[in-house]
Design an enzyme around this catalytic site. Structure first.
Site, mmCIF file in Angstrom:
data_model
loop_
_atom_site.group_PDB
_atom_site.id
_atom_site.type_symbol
_atom_site.label_atom_id
_atom_site.label_comp_id
_atom_site.label_asym_id
_atom_site.label_seq_id
_atom_site.Cartn_x
_atom_site.Cartn_y
_atom_site.Cartn_z
ATOM 1 N N GLY A 41 0.828 -1.206 0.000
ATOM 2 C CA GLY A 41 0.000 0.000 0.000
ATOM 3 C C GLY A 41 0.857 1.249 0.000
ATOM 4 O O GLY A 41 0.571 2.231 -0.697
ATOM 5 N N GLU A 80 -7.976 -16.765 -3.640
ATOM 6 C CA GLU A 80 -9.020 -15.735 -3.658
ATOM 7 C C GLU A 80 -8.666 -14.530 -4.538
ATOM 8 O O GLU A 80 -9.548 -13.762 -4.911
ATOM 9 C CB GLU A 80 -9.359 -15.284 -2.242
ATOM 10 N N CYS A 92 -14.419 11.492 18.892
ATOM 11 C CA CYS A 92 -15.591 10.623 18.821
ATOM 12 C C CYS A 92 -15.915 10.052 20.202
ATOM 13 O O CYS A 92 -16.432 10.767 21.049
ATOM 14 C CB CYS A 92 -15.374 9.541 17.775
ATOM 15 N N HIS A 95 -14.253 12.531 13.164
ATOM 16 C CA HIS A 95 -12.889 11.992 13.102
ATOM 17 C C HIS A 95 -11.974 12.895 12.276
ATOM 18 O O HIS A 95 -11.835 12.707 11.071
ATOM 19 C CB HIS A 95 -12.900 10.595 12.481
ATOM 20 N N GLU A 149 -8.929 12.908 12.083
ATOM 21 C CA GLU A 149 -7.728 12.211 11.599
ATOM 22 C C GLU A 149 -7.859 11.754 10.158
ATOM 23 O O GLU A 149 -6.856 11.402 9.536
ATOM 24 C CB GLU A 149 -7.380 11.030 12.507
HETATM 25 N N1 GLN Z 1 -19.113 4.032 20.305
HETATM 26 C C1 GLN Z 1 -19.399 5.395 20.077
HETATM 27 C C2 GLN Z 1 -20.601 5.572 19.170
HETATM 28 O O1 GLN Z 1 -20.980 4.672 18.494
HETATM 29 C C3 GLN Z 1 -18.207 6.120 19.509
HETATM 30 C C4 GLN Z 1 -17.835 5.637 18.131
HETATM 31 C C5 GLN Z 1 -16.470 6.083 17.718
HETATM 32 O O2 GLN Z 1 -15.688 6.544 18.534
HETATM 33 N N2 GLN Z 1 -16.134 5.944 16.449
HETATM 34 O O3 GLN Z 1 -21.155 6.632 19.107
#
Ligand code: GLN
Length: 540
Positions: free
Chosen positions: A17, A150, A383, A510, A512
């Site tokens: 990758g 595969e 998150c 997120h 990131e």
């Molecule tokens: N488990 C939490 C949710 O579903 C946070 C998910 C996450 O951090 N990607 O909202």
């Protein structure tokens, strides 16, 4: 459009990758418009349902596709923004073929691997071609190892495809391993020869062979590989173990002028050599930074290098922007539940709580957030990390004892994080998440807005089910929690901050997934800046 197909031989985890992504970097820096995609021969429709233990991080795209982490490399190494069309699995291929069969699309024919399955694979390349008319080169990496049963249908499809579009428009690159046998003191080329023989058996003659090697590749071995793998010697390229950073990979591949070999093969030889100054400067800042900070990553899969791939990369990008090396300490949050936080995280310059699912280690993460808040240590929640910060603040500042997310305690007296009503009706795993890019509004005057250079709207990628429960918004705000951003459509809380601290910021999305080497994400950048400031103040 021109096509590059990257296959792998001998063993997995060769850095195929990264090799593909690095070729993307070099071609893009030659001024070409590059698009990348990955074919994965496994039967999952997408990696969204796979455990990080199996497959590392799930990388989320703008359109909400949950994809292989290699797509993260592609987006970081090139400027192309990818879509769900750029990750094809056997699961998707068979799903499409069976659906067509049930609909009667095959008009009574016997449905077979060849041509129906191979046609389905080719149709994806044609579709990507048609949807991206401005792209010069499409680079497709084929997951797995040549010789795996595969992967056969994919390779057969590529062989046919090359004939259909003309072999001059296609470059096959095979990435293999040259093992060093210590006892013999020798590098061995036989596995490479056999793996290329396997490819040729299927009818694919690689144009370029990339040899992963710990040390250098000498002339004798280059000659040998060229002779027995039926390629020109100059097309045998070394891909050495890089010393410090994956961002050295394009520079290493450039030593054997891989980009030149590729463009010559596909008729784009008129393009100028790659402009790599910015990239080189970035790599220098990563390798020889002036400062350093220690960041605790308090997650569940800390022992796995790949589980938080994009987060680690984003920290590196932000570090480079601040001329700072990031020392990561991976904290097992379960340990925090039994030992003093001071002992485990007392020495760090910043604490990051990444995303996650399930209740293991949750109380430890809440303790980490508390320790950060009380000791003014920069805290960055992503998150799940935002949900943790919310629970911690509700419990310990607002006095809502037992506050929790309904993900971890359905009977909590204070569900400060919960499912949105309409989501409760959905039960099938994999399709009830808030996924992909979402626009949100930033509130002026907040620390966060400042970090985003006072933008009033931002777009970030999501992957979660639970939300900040707005029923508790007023109570939390009264005690000093600031909501710095809400989603433009539903008004859901997207970012929270504590202005009383130097950096206590957490987001539901997120970030990131949108950080790049020379374009660090503003929140990561702010976090590292705060960590550095804290450290420097303490050293005064
Ligand atoms: N488990 C939490 C949710 O579903 C946070 C998910 C996450 O951090 N990607 O909202």
């Amino acid at each position: 459009m021109k096509y590059i197909f990257v296959t792998g031989g001998v063993v997995s985890s060769l850095g195929k990758g990264l090799a593909a992504a690095s070729i993307g970097t070099l071609l893009e820096q030659r001024g070409l418009k590059v698009l990348m995609q990955k074919f994965d021969p496994y039967l999952n429709v997408d990696p969204g349902t796979m455990s990080p233990y199996q497959h590392g991080e799930v990388y989320v795209l703008d359109d909400g596709a949950e994809t292989d982490l290699d797509l993260g490399h592609y987006e970081r190494f090139t400027s192309g923004v990818l879509s769900r069309m750029n990750n094809l699995t056997s699961g998707q291929v068979f799903d499409a073929v069976i659906k067509k069969e049930r609909r009667g699309d095959y008009l009574g024919k016997t449905v077979q691997f060849i041509p129906h399955v191979t046609d389905e694979i080719k149709s994806r390349i044609y579709e990507v071609t048609n949807n991206n008319k401005d792209v010069d080169v499409l680079i497709t990496e084929i997951g797995g190892t040549v010789g795996d049963m595969e992967g056969l249908l994919f390779l057969e499809a590529l062989r046919q495809f090359a004939l259909e579009v003309g072999k001059d428009n296609v470059c096959f690159i095979h990435v293999t391993l040259l093992p060093f046998i210590k006892a013999a003191g020798e590098v061995k080329t036989k596995p490479t020869q056999q793996s290329v023989a396997k490819l040729r058996e299927i009818g694919i003659q690689p144009d370029i062979i990339i040899c992963r090697t710990e040390a250098d590749l000498d002339e004798d071995n280059r000659k040998k590989i060229a002779m027995f793998c039926n390629v020109e010697k100059k097309n045998v390229v070394a891909f050495r173990d890089v010393d410090h950073s994956i961002y050295e990979c394009p520079l290493d591949l450039r030593r054997d002028k891989i980009d030149r070999l590729v463009v010559d093969k596909i008729g784009l030889g008129h393009t100028p050599p790659p402009a790599l100054e910015e990239w080189e400067k970035f790599v220098q800042r990563v390798i020889h930074p002036k400062h350093s900070v220690t960041i605790a990553v308090a997650g569940k899969y800390t022992e796995l290098q790949d589980a938080y791939k994009s987060i680690y990369e984003s920290l590196i990008h932000a570090g480079a922007a601040h001329d700072t090396k990031i020392k990561i300490v991976r904290i097992d949050t379960e340990a925090l539940e039994n030992q003093s936080a001071e002992e485990i995280i007392g020495h760090v310059d910043g604490i990051l709580v990444p995303g996650g699912f399930g209740d293991r280690g949750i109380e430890g993460k809440i303790l980490a957030a508390k320790y950060a808040r009380e000791n003014n240590i920069p805290y960055f929640g992503i998150c799940l990390g935002m949900q943790i910060a919310t629970i911690e603040f509700a419990r310990n500042v607002c006095g809502l004892t037992g506050a929790n997310s309904t993900e971890f305690d359905v009977n909590t007296p204070y569900p400060v994080v919960s499912l949105q009503e309409e989501q409760k009706k959905l039960t099938t795993m994999g399709n009830n998440m808030r996924l992909g890019a979402c626009e949100s509004i930033l509130f002026a005057g907040t620390q966060t807005a400042q970090l985003y250079h006072n933008a009033d709207r931002i777009t970030e990628r999501h992957r979660h089910r639970y939300e900040f429960n707005s029923d508790y918004q007023d109570q939390l705000q009264e005690k000093g929690l600031v909501i710095s951003s809400v989603s433009a459509k539903e008004g859901l809380v997207e970012i929270i901050e504590l202005p009383s601290n130097r950096f206590h910021i957490a987001c539901q999305f997120h970030p990131e997934f949108q950080s790049k080497p020379n374009k660090p994400h503003p929140l990561f950048s702010g976090f590292i800046n705060a960590a550095l400031e804290k450290k420097m103040r303490e050293e005064l």
